[in-house]
Design a protein around this motif. Sequence first.
Motif, PDB file in Angstrom:
ATOM      1  N   ARG A  19       0.820  -1.222   0.000  1.00 16.87           N
ATOM      2  CA  ARG A  19       0.000   0.000   0.000  1.00 16.87           C
ATOM      3  C   ARG A  19       0.853   1.271   0.000  1.00 16.87           C
ATOM      4  O   ARG A  19       0.322   2.375  -0.065  1.00 16.87           O
ATOM      5  CB  ARG A  19      -0.928   0.034   1.237  1.00 16.87           C
TER       6      ARG A  19
ATOM      7  N   ALA B 147      -2.762   3.505  12.345  1.00 19.22           N
ATOM      8  CA  ALA B 147      -3.845   4.410  11.908  1.00 19.22           C
ATOM      9  C   ALA B 147      -3.564   5.837  12.364  1.00 19.22           C
ATOM     10  O   ALA B 147      -3.835   6.806  11.640  1.00 19.22           O
ATOM     11  CB  ALA B 147      -5.179   3.911  12.457  1.00 19.22           C
TER      12      ALA B 147
ATOM     13  N   CYS C 153      -0.563   7.165  12.874  1.00 13.24           N
ATOM     14  CA  CYS C 153       0.494   7.685  11.985  1.00 13.24           C
ATOM     15  C   CYS C 153      -0.103   8.035  10.619  1.00 13.24           C
ATOM     16  O   CYS C 153       0.251   9.052  10.019  1.00 13.24           O
ATOM     17  CB  CYS C 153       1.603   6.652  11.793  1.00 13.24           C
ATOM     18  N   PHE C 154      -1.001   7.188  10.147  1.00 15.14           N
ATOM     19  CA  PHE C 154      -1.677   7.403   8.851  1.00 15.14           C
ATOM     20  C   PHE C 154      -2.383   8.755   8.857  1.00 15.14           C
ATOM     21  O   PHE C 154      -2.259   9.556   7.921  1.00 15.14           O
ATOM     22  CB  PHE C 154      -2.689   6.260   8.655  1.00 15.14           C
TER      23      PHE C 154
ATOM     24  N   SER D 274       1.331  10.687   7.609  1.00 17.63           N
ATOM     25  CA  SER D 274       0.988  10.453   6.196  1.00 17.63           C
ATOM     26  C   SER D 274       0.562   8.995   6.037  1.00 17.63           C
ATOM     27  O   SER D 274       0.955   8.146   6.842  1.00 17.63           O
ATOM     28  CB  SER D 274       2.193  10.745   5.282  1.00 17.63           C
ATOM     29  N   PRO D 275      -0.226   8.691   5.006  1.00 16.66           N
ATOM     30  CA  PRO D 275      -0.636   7.300   4.796  1.00 16.66           C
ATOM     31  C   PRO D 275       0.571   6.362   4.685  1.00 16.66           C
ATOM     32  O   PRO D 275       0.572   5.271   5.256  1.00 16.66           O
ATOM     33  CB  PRO D 275      -1.419   7.353   3.479  1.00 16.66           C
ATOM     34  N   ASN D 276       1.612   6.790   3.965  1.00 13.64           N
ATOM     35  CA  ASN D 276       2.792   5.926   3.829  1.00 13.64           C
ATOM     36  C   ASN D 276       3.406   5.580   5.182  1.00 13.64           C
ATOM     37  O   ASN D 276       3.779   4.437   5.440  1.00 13.64           O
ATOM     38  CB  ASN D 276       3.858   6.612   2.961  1.00 13.64           C
TER      39      ASN D 276
ATOM     40  N   GLY E  99       1.936   5.477   7.997  1.00 16.00           N
ATOM     41  CA  GLY E  99       1.028   4.540   8.666  1.00 16.00           C
ATOM     42  C   GLY E  99       1.281   3.099   8.227  1.00 16.00           C
ATOM     43  O   GLY E  99       1.427   2.197   9.052  1.00 16.00           O
ATOM     44  N   TRP E 100       1.365   2.879   6.912  1.00 19.01           N
ATOM     45  CA  TRP E 100       1.587   1.519   6.405  1.00 19.01           C
ATOM     46  C   TRP E 100       2.982   1.019   6.771  1.00 19.01           C
ATOM     47  O   TRP E 100       3.169  -0.150   7.115  1.00 19.01           O
ATOM     48  CB  TRP E 100       1.385   1.476   4.878  1.00 19.01           C
TER      49      TRP E 100
END
Length: 240
Positions: free
Chosen positions: A54, A143, A145-146, A150-152, A154-155
């Motif tokens: 992701r 979640a 951190c997402f 940033s989403p990155n 988080g993943w």
Amino acid sequence: MDGAARATRSIPDRVAAFREAYRRERVGPRYSGRAHFAFTSLGGLSVIGLALSRVEPGPAAEWLTLPAVFLLGNIVEFLGHRGPMHHRRRGLGLLFHRHTEQHHRFFTHEALAYESPRDVKMVLFPPVLLLFFLGAIAAPLGALCFALISPNVGWLFVAAAVGYYLTYEWLHFCHHLPPDHPVARLAVMRQLRRHHEAHHDPSKMQRYNFNISFPLTDWLCGTLWRPEAPIEKRRRDTGT
Ligand SMILES: [Zn+2]
Ligand SMILES: [Zn+2]
């Protein structure tokens, strides 16, 4: 003669008796050490693969999440092991019971190797703990951190946290392999195994070598056990 048979011969009576009773009372006939190992490994690797798939192109600095989580994981491992795993704490008694009262009695510095795949139950965390770790720790913090960074990130947080969990499980498993297993004989594994072996000595387990994966926080906190030099030992013994 294989390693397991050789290990069996040198197992102290009190450890052999504890192992016998544990296997009889706690390891059900349908338990499979191989299935346990496969569930932990494949479950963890699947989550890591999913999380990494992701991640989208973005700032290179986001990848610093990986070493940051590994450092954090090393500190948490140290504190969790030095704390509730070796001291009975309200609400966390199960950790103390499973680690100090069971794991440390099943394996001592004189008998560090497991004898059969069924003994894997006493090495790896129960499978349900991977689900708990995912649901209660990795996913909510990922979640956060997402949403906040940033989403990155988080993943990457989820991938690194589960990666650390798996590293811990695999390394701890290797520490308890029969000593003549090809993996246990690798130079780096022999070094790490010696670290964990000293921790399994009942006279040292409350004070030294709390890292189970890499002894970084032990080194920072001065809890690395080192064999005494002969001259220091003689001075201590003779009081000179
Ligand atoms: Zn151990
Ligand atoms: Zn311990």
